[in-house]
Motif scaffolding. Structure first.
Motif, PDB file in Angstrom:
ATOM      1  N   GLY A  46      31.388  33.971  37.242  1.00 49.49           N
ATOM      2  CA  GLY A  46      31.014  34.098  38.640  1.00 49.49           C
ATOM      3  C   GLY A  46      29.544  34.431  38.809  1.00 49.49           C
ATOM      4  N   GLU A  47      29.087  34.467  40.056  1.00 49.26           N
ATOM      5  CA  GLU A  47      27.687  34.781  40.353  1.00 49.26           C
ATOM      6  C   GLU A  47      27.286  36.157  39.843  1.00 49.26           C
ATOM      7  N   ASP A  48      28.254  37.096  39.790  1.00 51.47           N
ATOM      8  CA  ASP A  48      27.961  38.445  39.307  1.00 51.47           C
ATOM      9  C   ASP A  48      28.034  38.551  37.777  1.00 51.47           C
ATOM     10  N   ILE A  53      38.882  33.131  36.830  1.00 54.61           N
ATOM     11  CA  ILE A  53      39.925  32.182  36.455  1.00 54.61           C
ATOM     12  C   ILE A  53      40.412  31.456  37.696  1.00 54.61           C
ATOM     13  N   GLU A  54      40.700  30.183  37.520  1.00 54.75           N
ATOM     14  CA  GLU A  54      41.164  29.362  38.642  1.00 54.75           C
ATOM     15  C   GLU A  54      42.236  28.419  38.133  1.00 54.75           C
ATOM     16  N   PRO A  55      43.426  28.470  38.681  1.00 60.36           N
ATOM     17  CA  PRO A  55      43.934  29.405  39.683  1.00 60.36           C
ATOM     18  C   PRO A  55      44.299  30.739  39.049  1.00 60.36           C
ATOM     19  N   TYR A 140      45.422  37.907  31.058  1.00 61.07           N
ATOM     20  CA  TYR A 140      44.278  38.788  30.842  1.00 61.07           C
ATOM     21  C   TYR A 140      43.150  37.972  30.222  1.00 61.07           C
ATOM     22  N   VAL A 141      41.973  38.012  30.850  1.00 59.26           N
ATOM     23  CA  VAL A 141      40.787  37.335  30.326  1.00 59.26           C
ATOM     24  C   VAL A 141      39.640  38.333  30.353  1.00 59.26           C
ATOM     25  N   VAL A 151      39.249  40.032  34.003  1.00 63.53           N
ATOM     26  CA  VAL A 151      39.888  39.441  35.171  1.00 63.53           C
ATOM     27  C   VAL A 151      41.364  39.237  34.824  1.00 63.53           C
ATOM     28  N   TYR A 152      42.211  39.333  35.849  1.00 65.17           N
ATOM     29  CA  TYR A 152      43.648  39.212  35.642  1.00 65.17           C
ATOM     30  C   TYR A 152      44.226  38.138  36.561  1.00 65.17           C
TER      31      TYR A 152
END
Length: 158
Positions: A46-48, A53-55, A140-141, A151-152
């Motif tokens: 992401g930008e941050d 993750i998608e979706p 979990y990533v 990210v979850y």
């Protein structure tokens, strides 16, 4: 053709390929046969700088036959890569096949399991499985930063 190339050539097809898998073709409680139903999860930054993750959710039928495709489209290194785990889903599934990249490298699991998938460069890893117990299973990533960004997501089996 890789998912990355597909996204450049046909954005509409990419959106379709990356949309959440629906349990429409699988009947809950019946172990599937034939070819597995593919679904895709893309891991990006992401930008941050945190992984995205998608979706974030997949809805699957109990006993269905699925192939989970983990897509890392960015150029990565061992310092910028991603670590992917679905431990509880793996513990409650019959694992059939694990394959890496666009090659014919395949690992026939036949019920054995693995712990994680790590992307240290762009590519795809996939595993086919039958979910054998209903439940909500975490995805979990994390990245390789210090400290790692996490990210979850989740897989819902009904």
């Amino acid at each position: 053709m890789t998912v990355r190339m597909l996204c450049r050539i046909a954005p509409a097809l990419c959106a379709l390929a990356l949309s959440p898998a629906l349990a429409q073709d699988q009947e809950s409680g019946r172990v599937g046969s034939g070819a597995p139903e593919d679904f895709f999860m893309e891991i990006t930054r992401g930008e941050d700088g945190a992984p995205v993750i998608e979706p974030e959710q997949f809805d699957l039928a109990l006993g269905g036959y699925y192939r989970f495709n983990v897509v890392c489209p960015e150029e990565l290194t061992s310092e910028t890569g991603y670590h992917f785990e679905v431990t509880e889903l793996l513990e409650n599934s019959h694992i059939r096949l694990l394959s890496i990249g666009e090659t014919d490298v395949e690992f026939y699991m036949q019920g054995l399991t693995f712990r994680a998938i790590q992307c240290d460069e762009s590519g795809t890893a996939r595993f086919s499985f039958h979910p054998m117990r209903p439940g909500v299973y975490p995805i979990y990533v994390r990245d390789q930063g210090v400290p790692p960004e996490e990210v979850y997501g989740r897989v819902v089996v009904e």
